[in-house]
Every structure is written in C-alpha cells, then in structure tokens.
Design an enzyme around this catalytic site. Structure first.
Site, PDB file in Angstrom:
ATOM      1  N   GLU A  65       0.858  -1.182   0.000  1.00 11.88           N
ATOM      2  CA  GLU A  65       0.000   0.000   0.000  1.00 11.88           C
ATOM      3  C   GLU A  65       0.894   1.231   0.000  1.00 11.88           C
ATOM      4  O   GLU A  65       1.905   1.280   0.705  1.00 11.88           O
ATOM      5  CB  GLU A  65      -0.906   0.006   1.225  1.00 11.88           C
ATOM      6  N   HIS A 117      10.990  -3.997  -7.424  1.00  9.96           N
ATOM      7  CA  HIS A 117       9.881  -3.215  -7.967  1.00  9.96           C
ATOM      8  C   HIS A 117       8.533  -3.608  -7.367  1.00  9.96           C
ATOM      9  O   HIS A 117       7.558  -2.862  -7.481  1.00  9.96           O
ATOM     10  CB  HIS A 117       9.840  -3.312  -9.505  1.00  9.96           C
ATOM     11  N   ASP A 147      17.255  -5.583  -8.994  1.00  6.73           N
ATOM     12  CA  ASP A 147      15.810  -5.687  -8.793  1.00  6.73           C
ATOM     13  C   ASP A 147      15.453  -6.788  -7.801  1.00  6.73           C
ATOM     14  O   ASP A 147      14.512  -7.552  -8.010  1.00  6.73           O
ATOM     15  CB  ASP A 147      15.082  -5.911 -10.120  1.00  6.73           C
ATOM     16  N   ASN A 220       3.150 -12.191 -10.810  1.00  9.74           N
ATOM     17  CA  ASN A 220       4.129 -13.264 -10.652  1.00  9.74           C
ATOM     18  C   ASN A 220       5.484 -12.748 -10.173  1.00  9.74           C
ATOM     19  O   ASN A 220       6.318 -13.530  -9.707  1.00  9.74           O
ATOM     20  CB  ASN A 220       4.357 -14.000 -11.981  1.00  9.74           C
ATOM     21  N   SER A 221       5.734 -11.450 -10.331  1.00 10.95           N
ATOM     22  CA  SER A 221       7.043 -10.899  -9.996  1.00 10.95           C
ATOM     23  C   SER A 221       7.418 -11.235  -8.555  1.00 10.95           C
ATOM     24  O   SER A 221       6.631 -11.038  -7.633  1.00 10.95           O
ATOM     25  CB  SER A 221       7.035  -9.380 -10.171  1.00 10.95           C
TER      26      SER A 221
END
Length: 377
Positions: A65, A117, A147, A220-221
């Site tokens: 959030e 990310h 990342d 899915n990341s």
C-alpha cells in the site's frame, strides 16, 4: 492317400502356428497393450505434483500500500513552482494505491526474497502465506540494480523453499513458475528453460536472466521458478509483452545471483559490488575499424571519474580495456559482471591498448556507489 493325410496334417500345424503368433502380436499391431488384469494399477501419468507440493507452501503473496498526495488540478512543468504549490493547503489530496506481487520464503527465521519493484515506495507491506496466515513484513534491504529485495516476517513454523544456488540449469530443462498472477491466487505454470545469460534488456543494471516460456504475468514478480524436484532455480522478474499478458518470453534472476544478494543484504544491509570508476563503451565494428582492431571486442574508456580507482591507476579516456587478469574482456556487460563480485581493495590487472601500444596497469577495486533514489512525494 497317406501322402494326402500328411499334407493335411502339415497344413493344419502351420495354420495353428500362424493363429498363435497373430493372437500374441495383435495388440501391438493395433497400437494398444493387452487389458490389465483385474486389480492391477493403471499406468503412471507424468506429473509434477510432488515438486509443486514441495515448493508451493514457501511461495507467498505480497500486498503493498502506498500513500501519496495527488494534485487536485494539473501542475505546471516548473519543478520549483510545483513544489511551492504542493505546500499550499487544500491543493493536494491524500490518496492510497495498492499493488501485488509474490515472494519466496528462503529462511526459517522469516526472510523472504522478492523483486525490488514489487515493494518499491511502499508505505505498508503485507504477506499472505499458502496456509492462510497473514502478517505485516518489514523491508530488510533492497538492491535496485539487480531488482531484488529482502523482507522479513515475524512468524513461526515457516515453510522454506529448497535452495540449491550452485545447481547448473540447462536450456531445455522443465521449469515451473509459481506466483500470484493478477491477484487470482497462487498459480503454477509450466515451461522450459528457453535461454541462459540474457542481458541488455534494459530491465536492470546487472542482468543475467534465465529465459523461460512458462507463463509469467503481472503479479508473478518475485515468485519462484522451480525445477522438477521442487528446488528454486530463479526469481521470476519480468516478461516481454506488447499487451501486458504473457507471450511466452519471461525472465528470472538465477538462484545463485539471488542467493548472493540475500547474503549481503542480511550481513551488510546493502549489496557491495566491485567498481573501477570509469564509464565503459562497447567496441562496435565501426570503432574496431577506426582503431585498427581485428575484432570488435573489449571496451573503450569513455569517461574516468575523478578520485576513482581508474583515475588513481592512470587510466585515460580513449584507452581500450582488452583483458582483465589475463582473460579477454568481451564487452561492457562482461566487464561489469566480472568486477561486481570482487571485494574492495582487490588488485586486478587490466590489459589496455593505448595509442596502438599494449600496456598493463594494476588497479585496486573500489566499492560501487549506491545509485541515487528518486525523491518520494
């Protein structure tokens, strides 16, 4: 007469033999086996259920959030004026936005690997486990250049994914992607390893991706790419897509690289990489002809940063780096990847071409400065 009876008996014997052979081989001729006897088990069907059962409990859903002040009217393009207007009462309104992703529990004491990310700029992070439990998570550290990020939750009896960071993955290996695509819930897809060592994709600074055709979609990341034994081989990171959906070209960070980042973040709070303090540029075919090189390999020094290791060693703009510790340097990606794991203070020998003459210099590796983060609004 006797001879006729003998011929008849031989004919009957031959016919009976043929009937026996036909009755024995007929199922094979028809492409099917004989019916199994009553009570016999049905033939086994290939399944990856055991691998999924082993890995899936350690794959979590991540919900974030973010709160930000949104202008009520369009802002001008002037940054100074924009900052001034944002300070006026009633000019902005507080709004919340949510996003989702996946993560992998890698240690029993609550450490979770995910993509940077997925949690970037998040004000609150919540993790939902496969067994139904939920808990807030805190950010231990992040590495935007690869990342990757490490979270931690305060829960007991956590399932942990099997981790073999040094296992060799081959093109053609069957792999399974587990994650939370589009927020529908934990989902498993299957594919193969399509390619290894993918880079120059513009996703991260340090790229060495596993490419797979297992369906990977938004959500899915940060999830797991596993092998048929249920062991982690990669962290699903990105897809190539013109529509936002899976086109069968997905990318995962190899488990070995993720393991190294995990260890450094837990031990140091950040990732420390080797650095020379120069800006490399690839040798193109045109540049190779201009410099009278037989092959378009190596990197040209486009810039030397003041007070950096390269400047201290006397490296100059226009030098061509051809070898590192005696091994040929292919291009800038090769140079960066080979420098990254070296500790600060490590001496390395660079073979340079300067003014048509081969020279060698020794450089002591420095620590790569952290990339500046954009200001939060």
């Amino acid at each position: 007469m006797r001879r006729l009876w003998l011929i008849f008996a031989q004919t009957v014997t031959v016919c009976l033999g043929i009937l026996f052979i036909v009755s024995t081989l007929r199922p094979q001729w028809l492409g099917m086996g004989a019916a199994p006897p009553p009570g016999a088990a049905a033939p086994a069907v290939q399944s990856y259920a055991a691998a999924v059962e082993r890995a899936a409990p350690a794959v979590v859903n991540i919900y974030t959030e973010r709160h930000e002040d949104v202008p009520l009217i369009p802002l001008p393009g002037d940054p100074g004026l924009e900052q001034l207007l944002r300070q006026l009462p009633g000019f902005t309104q507080r709004q919340s936005s949510t996003s989702l992703g996946s993560g992998v529990i890698v240690r029993a004491d609550g450490y979770i690997l995910t993509n940077h990310h997925v949690i970037e700029s998040a004000d609150a992070i919540r993790v939902a486990l496969h067994d139904g439990r939920q808990a807030p998570a805190r950010l231990v550290g992040a590495d935007p250049e690869s990342d990757l990020a490490v979270l931690r939750v305060d829960l007991s009896d956590l399932p942990v994914i099997a981790f073999s960071p040094r296992r060799e993955v081959r093109v053609g290996d069957v792999v399974l992607a587990i994650g939370n695509p589009f927020g529908v819930g934990q989902t498993t897809t299957m594919g193969i390893v399509s390619a290894l060592g993918r880079n120059r994709l513009g996703i991260n600074i340090y790229e060495n991706f596993i490419q797979t055709d297992a369906a990977i979609n938004p959500g899915n990341s940060g999830g797991a790419l596993i092998d048929t034994r249920g062991e982690l081989v990669g962290i699903n990171t990105a897809i190539y897509s013109e529509t936002g959906g899976s086109l069968g070209i997905g990318f995962a960070i190899p488990a070995a690289a993720a393991h190294d980042v995990l260890d450094q973040i837990i031990q140091h709070g950040s990732v420390q990489r080797g650095w020379l303090g120069l800006e490399p540029q690839d040798v193109t075919p045109d540049l190779a002809r201009a410099f009278h090189l037989r092959k378009a390999t190596g990197v040209i020094v486009a810039r030397v940063l003041p007070r950096g290791p390269a400047a201290a060693a006397g490296i100059q703009v226009g030098d061509i780096v051809r070898t590192l510790d005696g091994e040929p340097v292919r291009d800038s990606v090769d140079l960066l990847n080979r420098l990254a794991p070296l500790a600060r203070g490590t001496p390395v020998r660079l073979g340079l071409l300067r003014g048509g003459r081969d020279i060698e210099v020794e450089v002591r590796i420095g620590a790569r400065p952290s990339a500046p983060r954009p200001p939060r609004r």
